[in-house]
Scaffold this active site. Structure first.
Site, PDB file in Angstrom:
ATOM      1  N   GLU A   1       1.130  -1.675  -0.293  1.00 36.67           N
ATOM      2  CA  GLU A   1       0.323   0.396  -0.109  1.00 36.67           C
ATOM      3  C   GLU A   1       1.063   1.095   0.225  1.00 36.67           C
ATOM      4  O   GLU A   1       0.470   2.454   0.644  1.00 36.67           O
ATOM      5  CB  GLU A   1      -1.251   0.002   0.887  1.00 36.67           C
ATOM      6  CG  GLU A   1      -2.302  -1.342   1.207  1.00 36.67           C
ATOM      7  CD  GLU A   1      -3.279  -0.841   2.541  1.00 36.67           C
ATOM      8  OE1 GLU A   1      -3.927  -0.358   1.371  1.00 36.67           O
ATOM      9  OE2 GLU A   1      -2.822  -0.858   3.150  1.00 36.67           O
TER      10      GLU A   1
ATOM     11  N   HIS B   1      -0.311   5.294   8.002  1.00 44.02           N
ATOM     12  CA  HIS B   1      -1.630   4.443   7.927  1.00 44.02           C
ATOM     13  C   HIS B   1      -1.357   3.369   8.791  1.00 44.02           C
ATOM     14  O   HIS B   1      -0.694   2.029   8.853  1.00 44.02           O
ATOM     15  CB  HIS B   1      -1.566   3.830   6.463  1.00 44.02           C
ATOM     16  CG  HIS B   1      -2.588   3.155   5.786  1.00 44.02           C
ATOM     17  ND1 HIS B   1      -3.885   3.130   5.847  1.00 44.02           N
ATOM     18  CD2 HIS B   1      -2.262   1.461   5.836  1.00 44.02           C
ATOM     19  CE1 HIS B   1      -4.785   2.054   5.528  1.00 44.02           C
ATOM     20  NE2 HIS B   1      -3.943   1.162   5.500  1.00 44.02           N
TER      21      HIS B   1
ATOM     22  N   HIS C   1     -11.196  -0.581   6.913  1.00 44.54           N
ATOM     23  CA  HIS C   1      -9.560  -0.641   6.443  1.00 44.54           C
ATOM     24  C   HIS C   1      -9.456  -0.264   7.891  1.00 44.54           C
ATOM     25  O   HIS C   1      -8.443  -0.943   8.559  1.00 44.54           O
ATOM     26  CB  HIS C   1      -9.371  -0.150   5.119  1.00 44.54           C
ATOM     27  CG  HIS C   1      -8.175  -0.271   4.670  1.00 44.54           C
ATOM     28  ND1 HIS C   1      -8.173  -0.275   3.429  1.00 44.54           N
ATOM     29  CD2 HIS C   1      -7.245  -0.718   5.342  1.00 44.54           C
ATOM     30  CE1 HIS C   1      -6.376  -0.321   3.633  1.00 44.54           C
ATOM     31  NE2 HIS C   1      -5.952  -0.957   4.511  1.00 44.54           N
TER      32      HIS C   1
END
Length: 334
Positions: free
Chosen positions: A91, A110, A225
């Site tokens: 990612e 993240h 997510h």
């Protein structure tokens, strides 16, 4: 840490402090249960106009040396060292596209923090309930990657060969996500942005719209997510990530307490012939109080002016330095 590397007047030449700070940031966010083994944090390279540093092939708690840090390009998220095998970095386009779109963003984090995940699935808005989370603004917007799957704007969107696994595993998905950090992230604005980019690439011209240096939102939730933070430096990103998690925990507990104490009422209509309540839903009698937009903005400004970022960093850094689980082999001057 990143103080002294970004801004109008750079005061540090060696990248040692920056790399050491990136490693420490991974340790801090893991120590506070904000990072799991698959979360990551990156930082812009102040010596380059188009690369950033990311240690994503190694779990955050295990990162310890320069060999764990990889330099990537904004252009396509590829490593500067073309000999590297990157099967574990899935990612990185979250970061590359944010850096590309917003020159004022110097650090991206993240996370899949369990305190925040309920707000990514229940569709309850995450709002600032404490001054320390004023950076959230009136609330943290949520992005659903399904909108990028079905948009048809990108090659392969909606095709049978595209993996719908909720991960930002391509440059196109990263670009769609980065747009969400702007207030103009409507479908029309998104299409206009992509068309403008296409025209510019063909003609060699510039985009019609003025470049936006800083994102309008610091934190975006990602449906089913996690969440992503876009910040001006490592210390700021760590602070925002930690207090996003703390705020989520406080808000969730406040909602539960409010419902338990005040109870709720059932809204809906009962059919004339009886049966279940049509459109029935529970409404909590007393709402949880949150900061309004001005209060959130003023609280964030107060925190920055009074050194909240540095104060938090010093305490969190000290804690991981004394914890034998974490090792940082990069020498820092601080």
């Amino acid at each position: 840490m990143s103080n002294g590397y970004f801004g109008a007047h750079r005061t540090k030449l060696s990248l040692d402090d920056l790399h050491a700070g990136l490693i420490t940031a991974n340790h801090i966010l893991h120590h506070h249960s904000v990072f799991d083994a698959y979360s990551h944090i990156s930082v812009r390279n102040p010596d380059s106009t188009d690369t950033f540093f990311l240690a994503d092939t190694t779990p955050p708690s295990v990162i310890s040396s320069l060999s764990d840090i990889i330099e990537f390009k904004f252009e396509d998220g590829s490593p500067l060292d073309t000999t590297l095998s990157l099967s574990g970095v899935s990612e990185r386009w979250i970061d590359s596209e944010l850096y590309k779109r917003f020159p004022g963003v110097n650090c991206v984090a993240h996370s899949h923090c369990v305190d925040v995940l309920p707000f990514c699935t229940a569709k309850v808005p995450l709002k600032p309930v404490i001054p320390s989370a004023g950076f959230l603004g009136s609330e943290a917007p949520a992005w659903d990657i399904a909108s990028a799957y079905s948009s048809g704007i990108f090659p392969g969107s909606g095709s049978s060969g595209e993996k719908h696994d909720r991960l930002v595993r391509s440059q196109n998905l990263g670009a769609a996500f980065a747009i969400k950090f702007s207030k103009t992230s409507t479908s029309t604005g998104f299409i206009y942005s992509k068309l403008s980019e296409s025209v510019s690439s063909v003609t060699g011209g510039h985009k019609d719209k003025e470049e936006q240096a800083d994102p309008d939102y610091a934190v975006i939730l990602m449906r089913e997510h996690g969440f992503t933070v876009a910040a001006r430096g490592i210390e700021e990103a760590v602070y925002m990530a930690i207090y996003t998690a703390i705020n989520a925990r406080v808000q969730r507990e406040a909602l539960q307490m409010s419902e338990s104490y005040f109870g709720g009422t059932i809204e809906g209509s009962i059919p004339e012939k009886g049966g279940s309540i049509k459109g029935g839903k529970t409404k909590v009698t007393e709402e949880v109080q949150t900061l309004n937009a001005k209060e959130a903005r003023d609280a964030w400004e107060t925190g920055r002016e009074n050194g909240w970022l540095d104060r938090g960093w010093l305490e969190w850094k000290r804690a991981v330095e004394k914890n034998p689980l974490y090792e940082n082999q990069v020498q820092s001057d601080e």
